[in-house]
Write an enzyme that holds these catalytic residues in place. Structure first.
Site, short mmCIF file in Angstrom:
data_model
loop_
_atom_site.label_atom_id
_atom_site.label_comp_id
_atom_site.label_asym_id
_atom_site.label_seq_id
_atom_site.Cartn_x
_atom_site.Cartn_y
_atom_site.Cartn_z
N SER A 415 0.86 -1.19 0.00
CA SER A 415 0.00 0.00 0.00
C SER A 415 0.89 1.22 0.00
O SER A 415 1.80 1.34 0.84
CB SER A 415 -0.90 -0.02 1.24
OG SER A 415 -1.65 1.18 1.33
N LEU A 486 -8.09 3.30 2.62
CA LEU A 486 -8.93 2.10 2.60
C LEU A 486 -8.08 0.85 2.83
O LEU A 486 -8.45 -0.04 3.60
CB LEU A 486 -9.67 2.01 1.26
CG LEU A 486 -10.52 0.74 1.05
CD1 LEU A 486 -11.64 0.66 2.08
CD2 LEU A 486 -11.10 0.71 -0.37
N GLU A 487 -6.94 0.79 2.17
CA GLU A 487 -6.05 -0.37 2.35
C GLU A 487 -5.55 -0.45 3.79
O GLU A 487 -5.45 -1.54 4.37
CB GLU A 487 -4.87 -0.24 1.38
CG GLU A 487 -5.29 -0.33 -0.07
CD GLU A 487 -4.18 0.11 -1.01
OE1 GLU A 487 -4.31 -0.14 -2.23
OE2 GLU A 487 -3.19 0.72 -0.53
N LEU A 488 -5.21 0.69 4.40
CA LEU A 488 -4.72 0.71 5.78
C LEU A 488 -5.79 0.23 6.74
O LEU A 488 -5.54 -0.59 7.62
CB LEU A 488 -4.27 2.11 6.14
CG LEU A 488 -3.82 2.32 7.59
CD1 LEU A 488 -2.61 1.44 7.92
CD2 LEU A 488 -3.49 3.78 7.85
#
Length: 603
Positions: A415, A486-488
């Site tokens: 990410s 969002l990925e985190l």
């Protein structure tokens, strides 16, 4: 002058040879000291031992006592004639009073027609400015008289030499008493009342107390031939424990159950301590070996003893005697070492118990301990310097390959912020090393996602199918509403709920903590952080890659075929996912793709 020489020669011819006893006392030092202006006297030393010379016996045998004086700076003795100031009384020569010119060497000669003996003594008359002044004036030049009084007992103190001076007085004598308490500078005359009072010319102590200790000064005054004369004496009064109770000497330190540890060929010290109650009599403390005194032993050169006083309390004393044995031998263990004490009331003896001390291999123990410490220090240094290498080595031998324990498709999902600099670092450096050098399967959304899918669903799917989430932290990362955020969140939720996903932070550029998003600040405590240090981190052997490998899954590939099989399986899963997505979005064409061809073209 000629007449004196002829007279001296005549006396020498007529009189017998005179035996000279030399000078009494230390040569060159005054045997008698007198303060100028006070009464003093000289006693002929020939009568100091009555068993040798007794005044009455020598007088009855026809001996006469003559006094001569050798003034300082003269070589001829001068006979002393009686005067108003100098007078003779039996074996004494009185100076009433003494003057500075009286200093010199005095000779007393005892002779008759058949024998002659003489002895010399030195007199020093001190001026007041030559004497140290105390609380009660100039200190007494005559040594103080020591008087011991038991506690709670009484005693009458008379001024020393008072009775002798009474023979020379023409009137009644008066005595003035003064008292100086120890460690004080006060000369007091107002303390003689109650249990300590004056009785005539004497001072009487009715009940001895500790506070009565100290120096008592008495000044005697009298008249002689119309002149006032005086002299001062001092008495040092010391309190001791009462002797009315029967107390006996006893040994303290050498107990029945105490043993001394001894070593061969070493110096041994046997310590004996004993308590002696006050008693006005001699006391003894000694060591014996096999019942013999030390000076009677055949090997007496190996034995010696030293005595010292440990404590003195109102006459009671604690003494210590140390027996020193040089080169202790094995046969000394069979000998009997006894410490004995004795005084006028009792006797006690005890034997010193000896125990051979087992000698430990000190050299071997020391070397072993030294080697152990060196090895521990070496291991500590090695671990401190090479702990990453050691940890990687341990993981490669004993670590578990997570590919055999889960059904995840990717090892790493990266990410990062979508901009040129971070994207260049991820694609050209991070992805290249992880895939090509370290053999990890890497998922990058922009590369591995298929067109037509929903970004949210695809992101959550990729994160869920990955074992690690690498978050490249930079100033532009995780802005509000971005895909990186969002990925985190997906990674943190997966780590918190399932525990099968771990989030790893890679700090690409320094970022202030205030610039981090709230989710990242909260999770920072539990997340591993690996810092990229520019050119220092480019080499595969740098600390950055070693630290990152520690956080990544263990990679243990059994064979090349297994690795290739896994790659083909991953391609098929991607193809199946792509077809599923296209069918949902209506992008499937009539062309049917052969999976084998796809694999070959992917390869």
């Amino acid at each position: 002058m000629g007449f004196q020489w002829i007279f001296k020669k005549y006396i020498q011819f007529q009189e017998p040879m005179c035996y000279d006893w030399g000078e009494w006392g230390e040569p060159g030092e005054a045997a008698v000291s007198v303060l100028e202006g006070e009464v003093g006297w000289l006693s002929c030393p020939l009568f100091s031992h009555p068993s040798v010379y007794n005044y009455n016996s020598t007088k009855s045998a026809g001996h006469d006592l003559y006094w001569y004086r050798l003034p300082e700076g003269h070589v001829l003795e001068q006979p002393i004639m009686s005067s108003w100031r100098l007078s003779k009384d039996r074996e004494r020569l009185w100076l009433q009073p003494a003057v500075a010119a009286d200093s010199g060497l005095y000779i007393c000669m005892l002779r008759n027609k058949s024998s002659c003996s003489k002895i010399a003594m030195r007199l020093k008359v001190l001026r007041p400015d030559e004497v140290v002044h105390g609380p009660c004036g100039p200190l007494v030049v005559v040594a103080p008289t020591h008087v011991i009084i038991p506690l709670q007992d009484g005693k009458v103190l008379d001024c020393p030499d008072l009775q002798d001076a009474a023979k020379m007085a023409d009137s009644e004598m008066t005595v003035t008493w003064r008292y100086v308490k120890p460690n004080t500078l006060k000369c007091r005359t107002d303390v003689f009342w109650g249990k300590r009072e004056l009785t005539g010319n004497s001072m009487e102590v009715h009940t001895m107390l500790d506070t009565y200790q100290g120096f008592y000064y008495c000044t005697v005054e009298y008249q002689r031939r119309g002149r006032s004369l005086n002299f001062t004496r001092s008495i040092n009064v010391t309190a001791v424990h009462s002797t009315s109770m029967p107390r006996y000497p006893h040994i303290l330190h050498l107990g029945q159950d105490q043993a001394f540890s001894v070593k061969h060929d070493m110096e041994m010290r046997l310590v004996c301590q004993a308590h002696f109650p006050y008693l006005d009599s001699p006391w003894e403390m000694w060591w014996t070996v096999d019942g013999e005194m030390l000076d009677k032993l055949p090997d007496r050169d190996r034995f010696s003893r030293t005595n010292r006083q440990l404590r003195y309390d109102y006459g009671d004393r604690t003494e210590e005697s140390v027996l020193v044995i040089q080169d202790f031998q094995a046969e000394d263990l069979d000998r009997e070492f006894n410490c004995s004490v004795r005084d006028a009331r009792g006797f006690q003896t005890r034997r010193a118990q000896l125990v051979e001390e087992v000698s430990l291999p000190s050299v071997e123990l020391g070397c072993g301990l030294g080697v152990t410490l060196v090895l521990m220090l070496l291991l500590f240094v090695v671990y401190h310097v090479f702990w990453l290498e050691l940890l990687l080595l341990y993981r490669s031998w004993f670590g578990t390959d997570e590919r055999h324990t889960d059904d995840k498709e990717y090892d790493v999902y990266i990410s990062y912020a979508r901009n040129s600099e971070e994207e260049q670092f991820v694609l050209s450096t991070l992805r290249s090393v992880l895939e090509n050098e370290l053999g990890y399967s890497v998922c990058i959304f922009d590369r591995d996602s298929l067109p037509g899918g929903t970004i949210t669903d695809e992101t959550l799917s990729f994160v869920a199918r990955s074992r690690r989430l690498l978050v490249v932290v930079s100033p532009g990362y995780a802005s509000q509403g971005s895909q990186a955020l969002l990925e985190l969140k997906a990674g943190i939720d997966g780590m918190a709920l399932g525990g099968h996903l771990r989030v790893i932070l890679i700090q690409y550029k320094p970022v202030r903590r205030k610039g981090w998003v709230r989710e990242l600040r909260r999770a920072r405590v539990a997340l591993a952080l690996v810092r990229w240090q520019g050119d220092k981190s480019k080499e595969l052997t740098s600390r950055f890659w070693k630290r990152l490998r520690v956080e990544l899954p263990v990679r243990r590939v059994g064979s090349r075929e297994e690795e290739e099989g896994s790659s083909k399986e991953a391609v098929l899963m991607r193809l199946h996912s792509q077809n599923s997505t296209n069918s949902q979005t209506g992008l499937i064409t009539n062309t049917v793709k052969d999976p084998q061809k796809v694999l070959n073209s992917a390869a």
